[in-house]
Design an enzyme around this catalytic site. Structure first.
Site, PDB file in Angstrom:
ATOM      1  N   ASP A 131     -13.439   0.631   8.262  1.00 38.77           N
ATOM      2  CA  ASP A 131     -12.578   0.201   7.309  1.00 38.77           C
ATOM      3  C   ASP A 131     -11.106   1.402   6.858  1.00 38.77           C
ATOM      4  O   ASP A 131     -10.621   1.094   6.023  1.00 38.77           O
ATOM      5  CB  ASP A 131     -13.112  -0.279   6.168  1.00 38.77           C
ATOM      6  CG  ASP A 131     -13.482   0.643   5.053  1.00 38.77           C
ATOM      7  OD1 ASP A 131     -13.445   1.556   5.138  1.00 38.77           O
ATOM      8  OD2 ASP A 131     -13.007   0.112   3.805  1.00 38.77           O
ATOM      9  N   GLU A 132     -11.412   2.313   7.534  1.00 42.24           N
ATOM     10  CA  GLU A 132     -10.305   3.408   7.207  1.00 42.24           C
ATOM     11  C   GLU A 132      -9.886   4.283   8.410  1.00 42.24           C
ATOM     12  O   GLU A 132     -10.457   4.364   9.268  1.00 42.24           O
ATOM     13  CB  GLU A 132     -10.743   4.293   6.079  1.00 42.24           C
ATOM     14  CG  GLU A 132     -11.865   5.312   6.294  1.00 42.24           C
ATOM     15  CD  GLU A 132     -12.626   5.901   5.244  1.00 42.24           C
ATOM     16  OE1 GLU A 132     -13.529   5.131   4.819  1.00 42.24           O
ATOM     17  OE2 GLU A 132     -12.118   6.980   4.813  1.00 42.24           O
TER      18      GLU A 132
HETATM   19  P1  TTP Z   1     -15.945   2.014   1.464  1.00 40.71           P
HETATM   20  O1  TTP Z   1     -14.530   1.965   2.227  1.00 40.71           O
HETATM   21  O2  TTP Z   1     -16.444   3.306   1.125  1.00 40.71           O
HETATM   22  O3  TTP Z   1     -16.166   0.991   0.514  1.00 40.71           O
HETATM   23  P2  TTP Z   1     -15.608  -0.482   0.543  1.00 40.71           P
HETATM   24  O4  TTP Z   1     -14.624  -0.918   1.142  1.00 40.71           O
HETATM   25  O5  TTP Z   1     -16.645  -1.449   0.352  1.00 40.71           O
HETATM   26  O6  TTP Z   1     -14.900  -0.377  -1.130  1.00 40.71           O
HETATM   27  P3  TTP Z   1     -13.773   0.549  -1.524  1.00 40.71           P
HETATM   28  O7  TTP Z   1     -13.086   1.244  -0.275  1.00 40.71           O
HETATM   29  O8  TTP Z   1     -12.944  -0.472  -2.196  1.00 40.71           O
HETATM   30  O9  TTP Z   1     -14.075   1.332  -2.703  1.00 40.71           O
HETATM   31  O10 TTP Z   1     -16.881   1.469   2.602  1.00 40.71           O
HETATM   32  C1  TTP Z   1     -16.389   0.675   3.667  1.00 40.71           C
HETATM   33  C2  TTP Z   1     -17.657  -0.219   4.345  1.00 40.71           C
HETATM   34  O11 TTP Z   1     -18.768   0.411   4.771  1.00 40.71           O
HETATM   35  C3  TTP Z   1     -18.270  -0.867   2.939  1.00 40.71           C
HETATM   36  O12 TTP Z   1     -17.506  -2.415   2.872  1.00 40.71           O
HETATM   37  C4  TTP Z   1     -19.902  -1.346   3.439  1.00 40.71           C
HETATM   38  C5  TTP Z   1     -20.005   0.073   4.367  1.00 40.71           C
HETATM   39  N1  TTP Z   1     -21.072   0.993   3.461  1.00 40.71           N
HETATM   40  C6  TTP Z   1     -22.204   0.581   3.544  1.00 40.71           C
HETATM   41  O13 TTP Z   1     -22.822   0.010   4.317  1.00 40.71           O
HETATM   42  N2  TTP Z   1     -22.837   1.627   2.741  1.00 40.71           N
HETATM   43  C7  TTP Z   1     -22.271   2.503   1.928  1.00 40.71           C
HETATM   44  O14 TTP Z   1     -23.070   3.081   0.994  1.00 40.71           O
HETATM   45  C8  TTP Z   1     -20.962   2.611   1.770  1.00 40.71           C
HETATM   46  C9  TTP Z   1     -20.129   3.460   0.784  1.00 40.71           C
HETATM   47  C10 TTP Z   1     -20.060   1.738   2.624  1.00 40.71           C
HETATM   48 MG    MG Z   2     -13.108   0.696   1.593  1.00 38.66          MG
HETATM   49 MG    MG Z   3     -13.968   3.557   3.820  1.00 36.71          MG
END
Ligand code: TTP
Ligand code: MG
Ligand code: MG
Length: 356
Positions: free
Chosen positions: A103-104
């Site tokens: 996601d990034e």
């Molecule tokens: P993140 O980008 O850390 O979290 P997010 O997109 O859900 O929320 P935000 O960025 O708005 O704070 O992680 C991306 C995805 O990775 C998340 O949707 C699900 C997965 N993930 C896990 O499975 N376990 C975890 O502990 C984390 C942090 C993320």
């Molecule tokens: Mg995210």
């Molecule tokens: Mg992320």
């Protein structure tokens, strides 16, 4: 000077579920395993976060904090699909894209910034385009380095856009809690706090020796980041020739069981990092260093590209076993995967700008 964007989906898994199922929209939602099977929260919608629900929290705890919490199981195939599409969108803006996870990603927009009205303008249009074409929001940080843009993208979530103007790094960093620096985990943060270091500014003002004494090499690295020094370039998958992980042992060993354990752990590290970048490789390599510092590598080519930890471990284990002998002690073991199939993702050779 570089212009770097860091883009990250807001509540990625949860937002995709809310997009696909209108009944979940606007409601507290956790994506993850059920409390009955000791599941954990992978992603929490922003509605759920108001109740204190967070990623990596046991689902049981999440339910207690937020009694009306809705839960759905993750659909990884769907998330991978959305991820591919957004990464494609990024590469249409610049070929210099470094995905960090599904996601990034970092985008280096240095070369187009002037022609496109500046990096913040590129970020604004990128956000709009992702919203229009995918129906999802990203938060974007804009800065002159990777760490600055990454920290910035997190500050105004969800749907944020945070711009750190060149020269404004010190003023931006100084008041931030030290835990916001990349690489400062909860444990390091605790330790720093007990030593009176609360903000990034506090960290920046500690002598480097003081930090190295307590945190080793990472101490020096944290100090540089805290002072806004970070010249790591954005690395595309095309530049990624191999993914590896290695460990120097506390005590040299020739013990088969200990080596097996270590190879398994390193293989899991490598697998996780391949997964994050959506890479598979045909070559599995081990690096070995004996107690007399002789260092060598052994490698094998697989019939199919691998990504799974057990497949990497099985191949690496065989390679290591072939090198063990009575009285032979190892002081370093590394596992790596290379030989990536890049036919899957053709990246444009030059930047194209189809209306961003
Ligand atoms: P993140 O980008 O850390 O979290 P997010 O997109 O859900 O929320 P935000 O960025 O708005 O704070 O992680 C991306 C995805 O990775 C998340 O949707 C699900 C997965 N993930 C896990 O499975 N376990 C975890 O502990 C984390 C942090 C993320
Ligand atoms: Mg995210
Ligand atoms: Mg992320």
């Amino acid at each position: 000077m570089r212009h770097i964007l860091h883009a990250d989906f807001d509540a990625f898994y949860a937002s995709v579920e809310q997009l696909d199922n209108p009944e979940l929209r606007g409601r507290p939602l956790a994506v993850g395993g059920s409390a009955q099977v000791r599941g954990v929260v992978a992603s929490a919608s922003y509605e759920a976060r108001e109740f204190g629900v967070r990623s990596a929290m046991p689902m049981r705890t999440a339910m207690q904090r937020c009694p009306g919490l809705l839960r759905v199981s993750p659909r990884f195939g769907r998330y991978r699909n959305v991820s591919r599409r957004v990464m494609e969108m990024f590469t249409e803006i610049t070929p210099l894209v470094e995905p960090l996870s599904l996601d990034e990603a970092y985008l280096d927009v240095t070369r187009l910034a002037d022609a496109e009205g500046g990096a913040p303008e590129i970020a604004r249009r990128l956000k709009r385009r992702v919203k229009d074409e995918l129906g999802l929001t990203i938060s974007v940080g804009v800065g002159a380095s990777k760490s600055i843009s990454k920290i910035a993208s997190d500050l105004e979530k969800p749907d944020g856009l945070t711009v750190v103007t060149p020269g404004g790094e010190a003023a931006f960093l100084t008041p931030l809690p030290v835990g916001l620096l990349p690489g400062v985990g909860p444990k390091t943060q605790e330790r720093l706090k007990s030593e009176g270091v609360q903000t990034v500014g506090d960290l920046a003002s500690r002598p480097v020796d003081w930090l190295v004494d307590r945190f080793g090499r990472n101490g020096a690295y944290m100090k540089r980041l805290a002072m806004g020094q970070d010249d790591r370039p954005v690395q595309t998958d095309r530049d990624t020739k191999s993914v590896s992980s290695e460990t120097t042992l506390v005590r040299d060993t020739g013990d088969a069981e200990a080596l097996h354990e270590l190879v398994s752990r390193l293989s899991r590290d490598v697998s996780r990092s391949l997964e994050r970048r959506d890479l598979r490789g045909r070559t599995v390599k081990v690096k070995l260093r004996l107690s007399d510092f002789t260092t060598f590598t052994r490698q094998t080519t697989m019939a199919e590209p691998v990504q799974a930890a057990d497949e990497i471990a099985a191949a690496a284990d065989t390679l290591v076993k072939a090198e063990t002998a009575p009285g032979r002690l190892f002081r370093l073991v590394g596992v790596g995967v290379s030989g990536f199939d890049d036919s899957v993702e053709e990246r444009p050779a030059q930047a194209r700008l189809p209306g961003l």
